[in-house]
Design a protein around this motif. Sequence first.
Motif, PDB file in Angstrom:
ATOM      1  N   GLY A 117       0.850  -1.176   0.000  1.00 22.16           N
ATOM      2  CA  GLY A 117       0.000   0.000   0.000  1.00 22.16           C
ATOM      3  C   GLY A 117       0.885   1.224   0.000  1.00 22.16           C
ATOM      4  N   ARG A 118       0.330   2.360   0.308  1.00 22.19           N
ATOM      5  CA  ARG A 118       1.169   3.538   0.455  1.00 22.19           C
ATOM      6  C   ARG A 118       1.979   3.387   1.740  1.00 22.19           C
ATOM      7  NH1 ARG A 118       0.336   9.886   1.969  1.00 22.19           N
ATOM      8  NH2 ARG A 118       2.364  10.525   1.167  1.00 22.19           N
ATOM      9  N   HIS A 119       3.281   3.494   1.605  1.00 22.88           N
ATOM     10  CA  HIS A 119       4.197   3.394   2.739  1.00 22.88           C
ATOM     11  C   HIS A 119       4.161   2.011   3.385  1.00 22.88           C
ATOM     12  CE1 HIS A 119       4.035   8.067   3.224  1.00 22.88           C
ATOM     13  NE2 HIS A 119       4.868   7.676   2.267  1.00 22.88           N
TER      14      HIS A 119
ATOM     15  N   HIS B  62       5.542   7.092   6.763  1.00 19.23           N
ATOM     16  CA  HIS B  62       4.375   7.773   7.344  1.00 19.23           C
ATOM     17  C   HIS B  62       4.387   9.234   6.929  1.00 19.23           C
ATOM     18  CE1 HIS B  62       1.825   8.506  11.255  1.00 19.23           C
ATOM     19  NE2 HIS B  62       1.083   8.475  10.153  1.00 19.23           N
ATOM     20  N   ASP B  63       3.221   9.729   6.549  1.00 14.79           N
ATOM     21  CA  ASP B  63       3.001  11.148   6.258  1.00 14.79           C
ATOM     22  C   ASP B  63       1.746  11.549   7.032  1.00 14.79           C
ATOM     23  OD1 ASP B  63       2.811  13.686   5.163  1.00 14.79           O
ATOM     24  OD2 ASP B  63       2.020  12.984   3.236  1.00 14.79           O
TER      25      ASP B  63
ATOM     26  N   ALA C 189      13.399  13.094   5.436  1.00 17.76           N
ATOM     27  CA  ALA C 189      13.065  14.328   4.722  1.00 17.76           C
ATOM     28  C   ALA C 189      12.656  13.980   3.295  1.00 17.76           C
ATOM     29  CB  ALA C 189      14.269  15.267   4.713  1.00 17.76           C
ATOM     30  N   PRO C 190      11.484  14.467   2.854  1.00 12.99           N
ATOM     31  CA  PRO C 190      10.566  15.417   3.498  1.00 12.99           C
ATOM     32  C   PRO C 190       9.617  14.788   4.523  1.00 12.99           C
ATOM     33  CG  PRO C 190       9.773  14.879   1.309  1.00 12.99           C
ATOM     34  CD  PRO C 190      11.098  14.201   1.449  1.00 12.99           C
ATOM     35  N   HIS C 191       9.400  13.475   4.444  1.00 12.34           N
ATOM     36  CA  HIS C 191       8.695  12.747   5.487  1.00 12.34           C
ATOM     37  C   HIS C 191       9.306  11.346   5.530  1.00 12.34           C
ATOM     38  CE1 HIS C 191       6.180  11.976   1.830  1.00 12.34           C
ATOM     39  NE2 HIS C 191       6.213  10.729   2.275  1.00 12.34           N
TER      40      HIS C 191
ATOM     41  N   ARG D 239       9.889   9.806  -7.783  1.00 11.62           N
ATOM     42  CA  ARG D 239       8.553  10.375  -7.674  1.00 11.62           C
ATOM     43  C   ARG D 239       8.153  10.636  -6.223  1.00 11.62           C
ATOM     44  NH1 ARG D 239       4.727   6.257  -6.689  1.00 11.62           N
ATOM     45  NH2 ARG D 239       5.537   4.139  -6.846  1.00 11.62           N
ATOM     46  N   ARG D 240       7.170  11.508  -6.076  1.00 12.27           N
ATOM     47  CA  ARG D 240       6.685  11.879  -4.761  1.00 12.27           C
ATOM     48  C   ARG D 240       5.747  10.812  -4.214  1.00 12.27           C
ATOM     49  NH1 ARG D 240       6.640  17.535  -3.803  1.00 12.27           N
ATOM     50  NH2 ARG D 240       4.603  17.430  -2.834  1.00 12.27           N
ATOM     51  N   SER D 241       5.804  10.594  -2.906  1.00  9.60           N
ATOM     52  CA  SER D 241       4.851   9.677  -2.284  1.00  9.60           C
ATOM     53  C   SER D 241       4.813   9.908  -0.784  1.00  9.60           C
ATOM     54  CB  SER D 241       5.241   8.226  -2.554  1.00  9.60           C
ATOM     55  OG  SER D 241       6.444   7.907  -1.889  1.00  9.60           O
TER      56      SER D 241
END
Length: 354
Positions: A163-165, A188-189, A328-330, A352-354
């Motif tokens: 999944g995400r993260h 984690h974000d 960084a950034p999360h 890519r960003r996630s």
Amino acid sequence: MSHPIVTSLTDCDRRRFLATGLTAAAGLVVPNTLSAALFDVNKAAKKMGVVPESAVKDLYTSLDETQRKAIVFDWDHTEKGRGLLRSHVNNNWQITKPEVRSRFFTDEQQDMVRTIFEGIIHPDWHARYYKQIEDDNGGFGDNQAIAIFGSPESDKFEFVMTGRHMTLRCDGNSSDHLAFGGPLFYGHDPLGEFNEGPNHIENVFWDQALEANKVYAMLDGKQRKQAEVARTPGEGAIAFQGSSRRAAGLPVSEMSSDQKEALQKTLQKLVEMFRQSDQDEVAQCLKTQGGLDACSLAFYTDHDIGKDRVWDNWRLEGPSFVWHYRGAPHVHVWVNIADSSEVKSNTPLLQRRS
């Protein structure tokens, strides 16, 4: 856990832990910040005695033909762009199309997936992991997918949840040489803002970085100069370097005894969220390659949120051990551990960003 990971090393077979490791848990402490809807203590307590491998077998048996075609694969199944699918890891992906919380799975099957997840994660960490899932995916089973490789009715199988993260595994000790059954990912974000502040508010994994920074605070000037590395490696760069090349950073062998003790506490903080059998497998793999003394510790100076020298990006690396922490950034964390550096990695280098 009263013993640091290195001093608690044993040669016990992992299967013995799979049979007994979850039965010793007592009560759970749930942070007041989590709603009761996210975490049901009584329900989790009933599941503590369930070995996740047994739940994987139950899930496999329950699948109909259509479900098996979608989420069950041969042990050595490969896919274009992902390679050996069983060993692939990513920071934000679905290994198969059906989401866990969908009509594709029955309510009973969704509950089996939850049982497997709760068996992989140490009970003390259930609440925090549920927070991560809620923050990053919207709830358990949303934006999350699973796959089963091989047959749980044999001695060679692996369950993967993504999944995400998240990339988590349950392999019944099927994957030779590898801890966890293969590389993992967690992150984690919590606020959904992508760029966290220097205090990483509500990030359930930030304490791991704080523990590592306690080690940095103990280093003298010369050691800090060795430990500070100018550029963070690319995400997914977790291939093993072997014993012929010392990783960047400060060699642990050059640390004092009190510094090594503090680093050992950091390692314990890293593994404590996983079930005991996986913790012991990590310890055995690390012992095989020479222990912490064969590793190096690096703090990366190119992404220091707040310019406070509380390092957001850092890495502990040995011949066949990589715990890459990118804050960084999360928080993104890549984990790859084996008892042999001959094991090949199967991860993308991400931009890519996630």
